[in-house]
Design a protein around this motif. Sequence first.
Motif, mmCIF file in Angstrom:
data_model
loop_
_atom_site.group_PDB
_atom_site.id
_atom_site.type_symbol
_atom_site.label_atom_id
_atom_site.label_comp_id
_atom_site.label_asym_id
_atom_site.label_seq_id
_atom_site.Cartn_x
_atom_site.Cartn_y
_atom_site.Cartn_z
ATOM 1 N N LEU A 1 0.829 -1.222 0.000
ATOM 2 C CA LEU A 1 0.000 0.000 0.000
ATOM 3 C C LEU A 1 0.859 1.266 0.000
ATOM 4 N N LEU B 1 0.160 15.068 2.451
ATOM 5 C CA LEU B 1 -1.004 14.190 2.244
ATOM 6 C C LEU B 1 -0.634 12.713 2.361
ATOM 7 N N TRP C 1 0.191 11.680 5.903
ATOM 8 C CA TRP C 1 -1.042 11.532 6.680
ATOM 9 C C TRP C 1 -1.714 10.187 6.353
ATOM 10 N N LEU D 1 -2.438 7.034 8.868
ATOM 11 C CA LEU D 1 -3.782 6.486 9.099
ATOM 12 C C LEU D 1 -3.748 4.965 8.960
ATOM 13 N N MET D 2 -3.097 4.494 7.915
ATOM 14 C CA MET D 2 -3.060 3.048 7.676
ATOM 15 C C MET D 2 -2.274 2.325 8.764
ATOM 16 N N GLN E 1 -4.279 2.326 12.144
ATOM 17 C CA GLN E 1 -5.451 1.471 12.133
ATOM 18 C C GLN E 1 -5.053 -0.005 12.068
ATOM 19 N N GLU F 1 -6.195 -2.629 14.908
ATOM 20 C CA GLU F 1 -7.003 -3.818 14.606
ATOM 21 C C GLU F 1 -6.352 -5.077 15.158
ATOM 22 N N LYS G 1 -10.961 17.305 5.297
ATOM 23 C CA LYS G 1 -10.558 15.911 5.499
ATOM 24 C C LYS G 1 -11.201 14.996 4.459
ATOM 25 N N LYS H 1 -9.148 15.392 1.430
ATOM 26 C CA LYS H 1 -7.874 14.673 1.522
ATOM 27 C C LYS H 1 -8.075 13.172 1.305
ATOM 28 N N LEU H 2 -9.168 12.660 1.849
ATOM 29 C CA LEU H 2 -9.442 11.233 1.641
ATOM 30 C C LEU H 2 -9.733 10.939 0.170
ATOM 31 N N GLY I 1 -6.805 -1.106 2.409
ATOM 32 C CA GLY I 1 -6.109 0.168 2.654
ATOM 33 C C GLY I 1 -7.083 1.332 2.784
ATOM 34 N N LEU J 1 -8.818 1.115 6.157
ATOM 35 C CA LEU J 1 -7.927 1.548 7.245
ATOM 36 C C LEU J 1 -7.953 3.075 7.348
ATOM 37 N N MET J 2 -7.856 3.725 6.203
ATOM 38 C CA MET J 2 -7.813 5.191 6.219
ATOM 39 C C MET J 2 -9.136 5.777 6.681
ATOM 40 N N HIS K 1 -11.520 4.384 8.569
ATOM 41 C CA HIS K 1 -11.742 4.124 9.999
ATOM 42 C C HIS K 1 -10.920 5.064 10.868
ATOM 43 N N GLN K 2 -9.638 5.171 10.528
ATOM 44 C CA GLN K 2 -8.752 5.962 11.370
ATOM 45 C C GLN K 2 -9.106 7.453 11.293
ATOM 46 N N ALA K 3 -9.457 7.921 10.107
ATOM 47 C CA ALA K 3 -9.824 9.335 9.957
ATOM 48 C C ALA K 3 -11.065 9.643 10.795
ATOM 49 N N GLN L 1 -12.067 7.987 13.424
ATOM 50 C CA GLN L 1 -11.735 7.816 14.834
ATOM 51 C C GLN L 1 -10.997 9.029 15.393
ATOM 52 N N GLU L 2 -10.075 9.565 14.572
ATOM 53 C CA GLU L 2 -9.319 10.746 15.019
ATOM 54 C C GLU L 2 -10.241 11.935 15.238
#
Lengths: 204, 204
Positions: A160, A187, A190, A194-195, A198, A202, B153, B156-157, B191, B194-195, B197-199, B201-202
């Motif tokens: 990834l 970017l 960041w 995040l990856m 998480q 997990e 955000k 960015k995602l 991937g 993961l991004m 979920h974490q985004a 959560q933050e």
Amino acid sequence: MQLFDEDNLSPVRRRTLERLTHAALKLYQENKFPSPEEITREAEYAKVTLRSYFSTHSEFVEYVVKRVIGAFEKPKMTADPEENIARLLSWGYGELFSHEALMRDAMRIAQHRWQTRQEEGSHEGESFLKKSNRREALAEALAPLESQLPPEKVQKLIMLMSVLYGTEALTVLKDTFGMEQEEIVELTTWGAKLMLHQALQEET
Amino acid sequence: MQLFDEDNLSPVRRRTLERLTHAALKLYQENKFPSPEEITREAEYAKVTLRSYFSTHSEFVEYVVKRVIGAFEKPKMTADPEENIARLLSWGYGELFSHEALMRDAMRIAQHRWQTRQEEGSHEGESFLKKSNRREALAEALAPLESQLPPEKVQKLIMLMSVLYGTEALTVLKDTFGMEQEEIVELTTWGAKLMLHQALQEET
């Protein structure tokens, strides 16, 4: 095919190869994708000179990329994978941006080689699979994760991150979103964090 | 430049353009990067025919890509961004793989266009910035996030997902890691999750 042995090159042949390499780099720095003719002209050699070193132009471009990457001074890796990725992305995008035309031309040529391989009916893709500095650098950066994650997850994260880190990502973010170097580093760093966070979460 | 108006094409000119487009697609399906000559020969027209529709070959290839993408039936989006991304990646990589040669040639040509823009000294990159179907599809997929994350955000995602989803990522994962379509879908979906979920959560 590379038609010479790097370790057994006469001084004259070595000097010629150096001048060809520098001529190519000079033209790339001017944001050109130089043709073999333009390179030999810039280096003040006859058109045939390049062909006594490489059977195809793609191979010469690959050689130039390898030389440039070989001269890179990679950042020191630490015991913190997150810090490592941040260092790698910041440093690596700097290098990619300072050789943008060369890297884009190499990407272009890689597609051409894919096409040639299709024609030849060879599917192993071996010539690609062996030349990934990016994979090695990322494996080293993420090595500290091995005590916290199963090996297959570390491997998946390496893959990834390989997508977030390289000329391919650079072209998407710059050409589609108009992003500059700093923004791309911020970017992708960041996204990588995040990856990492998480994936670790997990696991616990 | 595209030398015709799509909505005002005589029946004869339209039929000719259709045959040229189909000839190109047929050759791409054989994993070739067809030249203008190969396309006109396949379509049984004179070499000059293409040039009465497009001033450069790149523009014809872009037109073919647009036609192919325009014919795609995108998956339905839901209120769940995670589900949307999973659908988009699974469907999108299917389409990319079924037009792999065309997509790789388009990527190659995009680099060539970058180089031409450098020469012309035009830096706005406008021609790239307007043609991103990927960005639009991802914006739609992530729209439900707008109630949970600040707009910057979400943006960015979208940009990070654009790097995970496309021909660029396909070439990295296939050519460097030898991955197949299913593996690529699985990896990039993981991937992306993961991004996401974490985004989220933050944020809480």
